[in-house]
Write an enzyme that holds these catalytic residues in place. Structure first.
Site, short mmCIF file in Angstrom:
data_model
loop_
_atom_site.label_atom_id
_atom_site.label_comp_id
_atom_site.label_asym_id
_atom_site.label_seq_id
_atom_site.Cartn_x
_atom_site.Cartn_y
_atom_site.Cartn_z
N THR A 65 -16.54 -116.88 -22.77
CA THR A 65 -16.10 -117.34 -21.82
C THR A 65 -16.82 -117.27 -20.74
O THR A 65 -17.70 -115.78 -21.01
CB THR A 65 -14.39 -116.93 -20.88
OG1 THR A 65 -14.45 -115.21 -20.47
CG2 THR A 65 -13.73 -117.62 -20.92
N ASP A 66 -16.81 -117.66 -19.33
CA ASP A 66 -17.87 -117.17 -18.43
C ASP A 66 -17.60 -115.39 -17.65
O ASP A 66 -18.92 -115.23 -17.44
CB ASP A 66 -17.88 -118.47 -16.86
CG ASP A 66 -18.14 -119.41 -17.44
OD1 ASP A 66 -19.38 -119.61 -18.35
OD2 ASP A 66 -18.20 -120.17 -16.44
N CYS A 67 -16.36 -115.17 -18.17
CA CYS A 67 -16.83 -113.59 -17.63
C CYS A 67 -16.54 -112.56 -18.18
O CYS A 67 -17.21 -111.61 -18.58
CB CYS A 67 -15.42 -113.49 -16.95
SG CYS A 67 -13.88 -114.57 -15.61
N TYR A 68 -16.46 -113.67 -19.96
CA TYR A 68 -16.79 -112.10 -21.17
C TYR A 68 -17.79 -113.52 -21.95
O TYR A 68 -17.47 -113.54 -23.36
CB TYR A 68 -15.79 -112.24 -21.39
CG TYR A 68 -14.46 -111.25 -21.16
CD1 TYR A 68 -14.10 -109.85 -20.47
CD2 TYR A 68 -13.22 -112.07 -20.42
CE1 TYR A 68 -13.49 -109.93 -19.76
CE2 TYR A 68 -12.45 -111.63 -19.35
CZ TYR A 68 -13.11 -110.14 -19.25
OH TYR A 68 -12.02 -109.52 -18.65
N PRO A 69 -19.12 -113.13 -21.86
CA PRO A 69 -20.15 -113.72 -22.53
C PRO A 69 -20.67 -112.51 -23.85
O PRO A 69 -21.30 -113.78 -25.16
CB PRO A 69 -21.37 -113.89 -22.08
CG PRO A 69 -21.38 -112.59 -21.17
CD PRO A 69 -20.13 -112.90 -21.00
#
Length: 389
Positions: free
Chosen positions: A131-135
């Site tokens: 995700t954008d928070c967790y690439p």
């Protein structure tokens, strides 16, 4: 007669009189209930037995770049990762998936928990949801108990107040959570340590509640809630002890404080992995009724003999047997002389009670007032809506 505050004051001054529950039973036999109640401040109980409904909460700490873990294996044992990004729950009875493509049957979550407590390195392999928070998509590392943040046991069901005796009336060996049961009543296995067991000495849970401080795996733990399958409405004898599985407790404690002597992974042939744990519960002597309950003997406690050869939720029984008979090593079933053995370690159960006694006498362990009682009106709800086998 006493309050917990008064007992704690004596503990901090190292003047409290503490007996293990076996010592208390002997003292009552010698001087009676009333005198023993005046002499003794705390009674320590203990057990060391398989507790498969156990597991560890682990927080790994964030990577750089961060990862939102959605699948994770600790030494090949899959941990649940469906909540915080790097929070895991490792179940004691979860098996190793495979190592280099070969299934490993005799190792599971309990063994990984034991190794972490012992300070051994554990291999971690994780797959993330990008995700954008967790690439980050994947992650591998080696951890120890000192390189992770939180590491605590949260056990949904420990300390059965009583349990069953398992036998096999069929014609083939059975491999169960009590271990192997030989055909045609070839052996019997019981789990609870009987008169030294914590909750059989507090049959109506008047001394144990949410927030009670306990000995858990060689460290300090607490009663967190009622346990799963908590069934205090089980039929009881006149001494108020249940005739079968009854009350249970959920326990919690910091695994970084624990000792691998008291937390051991184990494996049951053709059944699966589990966790052996030492748990000790201190019982404050607040009045004479505490002594009366703790004076109970193995001859006054019973468990049902259950036939595992019938593969149903409700299995037939061969009646009740006393713990005195069980501990003799032989019981009579349908005119057969059946050998019997405990699954719990009676030796280590006594050692738990003894070590907890030493902690209290040294002023290292004080008692707590429960913040709430354990419910004693819970019924047991089976899943009978679907009858297909």
């Amino acid at each position: 007669m006493r309050t917990i505050a008064e007992i704690n004051d004596k503990i901090t001054r190292k003047s409290a009189v503490v007996l293990t529950v076996e010592e208390l039973k002997a003292r009552v036999a010698a001087v009676g209930v009333t005198k023993a109640a005046k002499e003794v401040d705390v009674i320590t109980t203990g057990t060391f037995e398989p507790m498969e409904s156990s597991g560890a909460i682990i927080n790994l700490g964030h990577t750089d770049p961060p990862i939102k873990i959605r699948r994770c294996w600790l030494d090949g044992v899959q941990a649940y990762s469906g909540f915080g990004a790097v929070d895991l729950y490792l179940g004691a009875s979860c098996s190793v998936d495979s190592i280099d493509g070969e299934e490993v049957k005799e190792r599971g979550g309990g063994h990984v928990i034991e190794d972490l407590i012992a300070g051994k390195p554990i291999h971690v392999r994780a797959v993330g949801q990008v995700t954008d928070c967790y690439p980050r998509a994947t992650f591998e590392t080696t951890i120890t108990r000192d390189t992770i943040n939180q590491f605590y046991l949260f056990n949904p069901r420990n300390l059965y107040q009583n349990f069953i005796v398992g036998v096999n009336g069929g014609d083939r060996p059975l491999f169960t959570y009590l271990g192997p049961l030989q055909p045609r009543l070839g052996n019997a296995v019981y789990s609870n340590p009987g008169a030294i067991s914590p909750l059989l000495n507090d049959p109506e849970l008047q001394l144990v509640g949410i927030g009670t401080r306990i000995f858990l795996g060689g460290g300090i733990g607490y009663v967190a809630w009622e346990g799963t399958q908590h069934f205090p409405l089980q039929k009881r004898l006149p001494n108020r002890t249940p005739i079968g599985p009854s009350a249970t407790l959920a326990l919690i404690g910091d695994a970084k404080q624990m000792d691998a002597r008291w937390v051991r992974g184990c494996y049951f042939k053709s059944y699966g992995p589990s966790l052996m744990m030492g748990v000790g519960v201190p019982l404050p002597v607040l009045n004479e009724s505490v002594i009366e309950h703790c004076a109970v003997q193995d001859k006054d406690l019973v468990a049902p003999i259950v036939d595992f050869s019938i593969p149903r939720r409700v299995r037939p029984t061969f009646g009740l047997v006393s713990y005195a008979q069980l501990k003799s090593g032989r019981i009579a079933i349908e005119n057969r002389n059946v050998r019997v053995a405990p699954l719990a370690s009676l030796f280590l159960s006594r050692k738990v009670a003894s070590e907890l006694k030493q902690w209290i006498e040294a002023g290292k362990f004080t008692l707590t007032e429960p913040v709430a009682s354990i419910p004693m009106e819970r019924s047991f709800l089976p899943q009978d809506r679907w009858l297909d086998f």
